[in-house]
Design a protein around this motif. Structure first.
Motif, PDB file in Angstrom:
ATOM      1  N   LYS A   2      63.174   7.164  32.717  1.00 29.86           N
ATOM      2  CA  LYS A   2      62.617   8.440  31.915  1.00 29.86           C
ATOM      3  C   LYS A   2      61.166   8.639  32.349  1.00 29.86           C
ATOM      4  O   LYS A   2      61.008   9.733  32.598  1.00 29.86           O
ATOM      5  CB  LYS A   2      62.680   7.845  30.415  1.00 29.86           C
ATOM      6  CG  LYS A   2      61.999   9.166  29.560  1.00 29.86           C
ATOM      7  CD  LYS A   2      61.942   8.449  28.132  1.00 29.86           C
ATOM      8  CE  LYS A   2      61.349   9.539  27.159  1.00 29.86           C
ATOM      9  NZ  LYS A   2      61.482   9.010  25.753  1.00 29.86           N
ATOM     10  N   GLU A   3      60.262   7.574  32.793  1.00 32.94           N
ATOM     11  CA  GLU A   3      59.077   7.971  33.127  1.00 32.94           C
ATOM     12  C   GLU A   3      58.934   8.588  34.618  1.00 32.94           C
ATOM     13  O   GLU A   3      58.258   9.287  34.713  1.00 32.94           O
ATOM     14  CB  GLU A   3      58.287   6.581  33.094  1.00 32.94           C
ATOM     15  CG  GLU A   3      58.060   6.063  31.533  1.00 32.94           C
ATOM     16  CD  GLU A   3      57.755   4.660  31.637  1.00 32.94           C
ATOM     17  OE1 GLU A   3      57.215   4.101  30.539  1.00 32.94           O
ATOM     18  OE2 GLU A   3      57.860   3.870  32.523  1.00 32.94           O
ATOM     19  N   ALA A   4      59.953   8.065  35.338  1.00 30.77           N
ATOM     20  CA  ALA A   4      59.986   8.423  36.547  1.00 30.77           C
ATOM     21  C   ALA A   4      60.210   9.942  36.491  1.00 30.77           C
ATOM     22  O   ALA A   4      59.812  10.757  37.722  1.00 30.77           O
ATOM     23  CB  ALA A   4      60.857   7.788  37.486  1.00 30.77           C
ATOM     24  N   LEU A   5      61.256  10.462  35.983  1.00 31.59           N
ATOM     25  CA  LEU A   5      61.418  11.962  35.714  1.00 31.59           C
ATOM     26  C   LEU A   5      60.287  12.631  35.342  1.00 31.59           C
ATOM     27  O   LEU A   5      60.053  13.644  35.671  1.00 31.59           O
ATOM     28  CB  LEU A   5      62.665  12.176  35.000  1.00 31.59           C
ATOM     29  CG  LEU A   5      64.133  11.396  35.371  1.00 31.59           C
ATOM     30  CD1 LEU A   5      65.322  11.735  34.600  1.00 31.59           C
ATOM     31  CD2 LEU A   5      64.572  11.984  36.938  1.00 31.59           C
ATOM     32  N   GLU A   6      59.553  12.100  34.337  1.00 33.15           N
ATOM     33  CA  GLU A   6      58.458  12.586  33.660  1.00 33.15           C
ATOM     34  C   GLU A   6      57.435  12.863  34.689  1.00 33.15           C
ATOM     35  O   GLU A   6      56.642  13.913  34.472  1.00 33.15           O
ATOM     36  CB  GLU A   6      57.890  11.704  32.310  1.00 33.15           C
ATOM     37  CG  GLU A   6      56.723  12.429  31.760  1.00 33.15           C
ATOM     38  CD  GLU A   6      56.448  11.528  30.706  1.00 33.15           C
ATOM     39  OE1 GLU A   6      55.384  11.599  30.207  1.00 33.15           O
ATOM     40  OE2 GLU A   6      57.138  10.664  30.204  1.00 33.15           O
ATOM     41  N   TYR A   7      57.298  11.881  35.611  1.00 33.96           N
ATOM     42  CA  TYR A   7      56.227  12.057  36.554  1.00 33.96           C
ATOM     43  C   TYR A   7      56.385  12.771  37.629  1.00 33.96           C
ATOM     44  O   TYR A   7      55.662  12.684  38.664  1.00 33.96           O
ATOM     45  CB  TYR A   7      55.510  10.644  36.814  1.00 33.96           C
ATOM     46  CG  TYR A   7      55.106   9.886  35.730  1.00 33.96           C
ATOM     47  CD1 TYR A   7      54.374  10.497  34.613  1.00 33.96           C
ATOM     48  CD2 TYR A   7      55.223   8.466  35.593  1.00 33.96           C
ATOM     49  CE1 TYR A   7      53.903   9.863  33.519  1.00 33.96           C
ATOM     50  CE2 TYR A   7      54.663   7.870  34.537  1.00 33.96           C
ATOM     51  CZ  TYR A   7      54.122   8.483  33.239  1.00 33.96           C
ATOM     52  OH  TYR A   7      53.452   7.870  32.438  1.00 33.96           O
ATOM     53  N   GLY A   8      57.645  13.233  37.965  1.00 34.11           N
ATOM     54  CA  GLY A   8      58.012  14.082  39.127  1.00 34.11           C
ATOM     55  C   GLY A   8      58.605  13.414  40.381  1.00 34.11           C
ATOM     56  O   GLY A   8      58.701  14.062  41.323  1.00 34.11           O
ATOM     57  N   PHE A   9      59.043  12.226  40.093  1.00 33.76           N
ATOM     58  CA  PHE A   9      59.668  11.388  41.103  1.00 33.76           C
ATOM     59  C   PHE A   9      61.119  12.069  41.709  1.00 33.76           C
ATOM     60  O   PHE A   9      61.107  11.837  43.073  1.00 33.76           O
ATOM     61  CB  PHE A   9      59.778   9.965  40.706  1.00 33.76           C
ATOM     62  CG  PHE A   9      58.783   9.185  40.855  1.00 33.76           C
ATOM     63  CD1 PHE A   9      58.213   8.325  42.208  1.00 33.76           C
ATOM     64  CD2 PHE A   9      57.886   9.042  39.758  1.00 33.76           C
ATOM     65  CE1 PHE A   9      57.227   7.637  42.209  1.00 33.76           C
ATOM     66  CE2 PHE A   9      56.559   8.300  39.815  1.00 33.76           C
ATOM     67  CZ  PHE A   9      56.432   7.559  40.978  1.00 33.76           C
ATOM     68  N   ASN A  10      61.322  12.954  40.966  1.00 37.89           N
ATOM     69  CA  ASN A  10      62.767  13.563  41.441  1.00 37.89           C
ATOM     70  C   ASN A  10      62.441  14.699  42.405  1.00 37.89           C
ATOM     71  O   ASN A  10      63.555  15.171  43.211  1.00 37.89           O
ATOM     72  CB  ASN A  10      63.632  14.033  40.237  1.00 37.89           C
ATOM     73  CG  ASN A  10      62.881  14.923  39.158  1.00 37.89           C
ATOM     74  OD1 ASN A  10      61.794  14.654  39.065  1.00 37.89           O
ATOM     75  ND2 ASN A  10      63.263  16.030  38.629  1.00 37.89           N
ATOM     76  N   SER A  11      61.379  15.011  42.602  1.00 34.73           N
ATOM     77  CA  SER A  11      60.953  15.955  43.759  1.00 34.73           C
ATOM     78  C   SER A  11      60.683  15.419  44.821  1.00 34.73           C
ATOM     79  O   SER A  11      60.625  15.839  45.791  1.00 34.73           O
ATOM     80  CB  SER A  11      59.638  16.818  43.176  1.00 34.73           C
ATOM     81  OG  SER A  11      58.538  15.802  43.238  1.00 34.73           O
ATOM     82  N   LEU A  12      60.611  13.943  44.930  1.00 36.19           N
ATOM     83  CA  LEU A  12      60.477  13.256  46.353  1.00 36.19           C
ATOM     84  C   LEU A  12      61.899  12.774  46.561  1.00 36.19           C
ATOM     85  O   LEU A  12      61.957  12.271  47.901  1.00 36.19           O
ATOM     86  CB  LEU A  12      59.592  12.249  45.810  1.00 36.19           C
ATOM     87  CG  LEU A  12      58.127  12.655  45.595  1.00 36.19           C
ATOM     88  CD1 LEU A  12      57.317  11.091  45.101  1.00 36.19           C
ATOM     89  CD2 LEU A  12      57.437  13.371  46.636  1.00 36.19           C
ATOM     90  N   GLY A  13      62.891  12.472  45.801  1.00 31.85           N
ATOM     91  CA  GLY A  13      64.212  11.890  46.191  1.00 31.85           C
ATOM     92  C   GLY A  13      65.148  11.835  45.075  1.00 31.85           C
ATOM     93  O   GLY A  13      64.696  12.231  43.876  1.00 31.85           O
ATOM     94  N   GLU A  14      66.145  11.353  45.349  1.00 32.97           N
ATOM     95  CA  GLU A  14      67.051  11.273  44.161  1.00 32.97           C
ATOM     96  C   GLU A  14      66.833   9.728  43.435  1.00 32.97           C
ATOM     97  O   GLU A  14      66.607   8.757  43.945  1.00 32.97           O
ATOM     98  CB  GLU A  14      68.505  11.114  44.667  1.00 32.97           C
ATOM     99  CG  GLU A  14      69.493  10.754  43.465  1.00 32.97           C
ATOM    100  CD  GLU A  14      70.796  10.291  44.038  1.00 32.97           C
ATOM    101  OE1 GLU A  14      71.867   9.897  43.184  1.00 32.97           O
ATOM    102  OE2 GLU A  14      71.051  10.673  45.119  1.00 32.97           O
ATOM    103  N   VAL A  15      66.278   9.873  41.910  1.00 30.63           N
ATOM    104  CA  VAL A  15      65.789   8.775  41.230  1.00 30.63           C
ATOM    105  C   VAL A  15      67.344   8.248  40.664  1.00 30.63           C
ATOM    106  O   VAL A  15      68.075   8.948  40.117  1.00 30.63           O
ATOM    107  CB  VAL A  15      64.971   9.331  40.211  1.00 30.63           C
ATOM    108  CG1 VAL A  15      64.602   8.210  39.127  1.00 30.63           C
ATOM    109  CG2 VAL A  15      63.795   9.911  40.638  1.00 30.63           C
ATOM    110  N   VAL A  16      67.322   6.854  41.060  1.00 32.13           N
ATOM    111  CA  VAL A  16      68.510   6.372  40.479  1.00 32.13           C
ATOM    112  C   VAL A  16      67.981   5.121  39.422  1.00 32.13           C
ATOM    113  O   VAL A  16      67.158   4.270  39.945  1.00 32.13           O
ATOM    114  CB  VAL A  16      69.188   5.529  41.980  1.00 32.13           C
ATOM    115  CG1 VAL A  16      70.232   4.557  41.323  1.00 32.13           C
ATOM    116  CG2 VAL A  16      69.487   6.551  42.783  1.00 32.13           C
TER     117      VAL A  16
ATOM    118  N   ASN B 252      55.483  -1.187  39.133  1.00 34.07           N
ATOM    119  CA  ASN B 252      54.911  -1.053  38.091  1.00 34.07           C
ATOM    120  C   ASN B 252      54.555   0.145  37.699  1.00 34.07           C
ATOM    121  O   ASN B 252      54.332   1.056  38.702  1.00 34.07           O
ATOM    122  CB  ASN B 252      53.459  -1.758  38.084  1.00 34.07           C
ATOM    123  CG  ASN B 252      53.585  -3.425  37.948  1.00 34.07           C
ATOM    124  OD1 ASN B 252      54.816  -3.928  37.579  1.00 34.07           O
ATOM    125  ND2 ASN B 252      52.836  -4.041  38.471  1.00 34.07           N
ATOM    126  N   CYS B 253      54.422   0.833  36.499  1.00 34.46           N
ATOM    127  CA  CYS B 253      53.932   2.115  36.245  1.00 34.46           C
ATOM    128  C   CYS B 253      52.569   2.176  36.603  1.00 34.46           C
ATOM    129  O   CYS B 253      51.646   1.277  36.366  1.00 34.46           O
ATOM    130  CB  CYS B 253      54.174   2.237  34.628  1.00 34.46           C
ATOM    131  SG  CYS B 253      54.277   4.044  34.070  1.00 34.46           S
TER     132      CYS B 253
END
Length: 297
Positions: free
Chosen positions: A198-212, A161-162
């Motif tokens: 879209k939300e995962a990128l907005e919240y910066g999850f791409n700094s923790l790993g590759e978002v798929v 969940n968000c």
């Protein structure tokens, strides 16, 4: 997982509430409920699964409501609450080291699934630290996960969940501290209040790993219903960590070949029976049998 009679009522109740909670006149709600009921009666069969039925029903609600993301406002509120909760947990976790620190992050991740800003019983930020400290997992194989991660180099983490997902970053960071490479799988399109790509990128999850991205709004990761990238992310991992009931239900239909660690709150009787706990209890366990700690080292 295979459908149970009570699942049919539960899924219908959730979808009907999505319609009755909308900003529509009573007349419009009745007409849309009528249309939904007609559709729902056609897709309910003894051979269906909870995963497929929930997905088909939610897609119909989106069509009837003319909205691709009916949970937009709820997800925004959930994220705002999670930001407050995160600062509380971060203060708690800084005081811990080693497995104790890791275990606290696991419990925080699961406890986050209990936070609901839309209900009177929702946990307040000030109360979360106490909630985590007092949380007793009915099944707890966190130590076995910790040991397995020490031997692993690649982990795929399936978010739920968000809002809750923001609190999962504490556990994700602990895994990264172990020198593990991460892939983080999220929905490609809106499904209930799950976090999207879209939300995962907005919240910066791409700094923790590759978002798929799964490339779809399907509730779980099953070949044929999601992107090839999402399927490959499961095959790539040494260990898969899965949050929430929907991902668990999908894995019961199509278990991956790699070890899967399940983290969830058994929010209904059917899931509780499948896991072997009481309704409302929290669990953290390996889906296909936990590894023998003596064999890990």
């Amino acid at each position: 997982m295979k459908i149970a009679p009570e699942c049919i009522q539960c899924i219908f109740d959730v979808r009907a509430k999505e319609i009755t909670s909308a900003s529509l006149s009573d007349h419009e709600k009745i007409l849309k409920l009528k249309s939904f009921l007609e559709y729902y009666s056609q897709i309910v069969t003894p051979d269906t699964s909870t995963t497929l039925l929930s997905w088909q029903a939610f897609r119909k609600v989106k069509e009837l409501m003319g909205s691709e993301d009916p949970y937009t406002s709820f997800k925004t509120r959930s994220h705002q609450v999670a930001v407050e909760l995160l600062s509380v947990i971060e203060r708690e976790i800084k005081e811990k080291i080693g497995f104790e620190r890791f275990h606290y992050a696991v419990k925080a991740s699961i406890a986050a699934n209990l936070v609901d800003p839309g209900t009177p019983s929702g946990i307040q930020p000030e109360a979360l630290g106490e909630k985590i400290r007092g949380l007793r997992l009915a099944i707890d194989e966190s130590e076995k996960l910790y040991m397995r991660l020490l031997q692993s180099s690649k982990v795929t983490f399936l978010l739920d969940n968000c809002g809750e997902a923001l609190l999962d970053t504490l556990l994700i960071r602990e895994i990264k501290r172990m020198g593990v490479e991460l892939k983080i799988v999220v929905k490609g399109k809106p499904y209930q209040n799950d976090i999207t790509y879209k939300e995962a990128l907005e919240y910066g999850f791409n700094s923790l790993g590759e978002v798929v991205s799964t490339g779809s709004d399907f509730p779980g990761v099953i070949p044929g219903y999601v992107s090839e990238e999402a399927v490959k992310a499961l095959e790539w991992a040494d260990v898969i960590i899965s949050k929430g009931m929907a991902n668990y239900e999908a894995f019961l239909l199509k278990p991956p070949s790699k070890p899967v660690f399940i983290m969830l709150v058994a929010k209904c009787g059917v899931i509780a029976r499948a896991v072997g706990v009481q309704k409302g209890e929290t669990v953290a366990f390996f889906l296909q049998g936990s590894p023998d700690l003596k064999k890990l080292f």
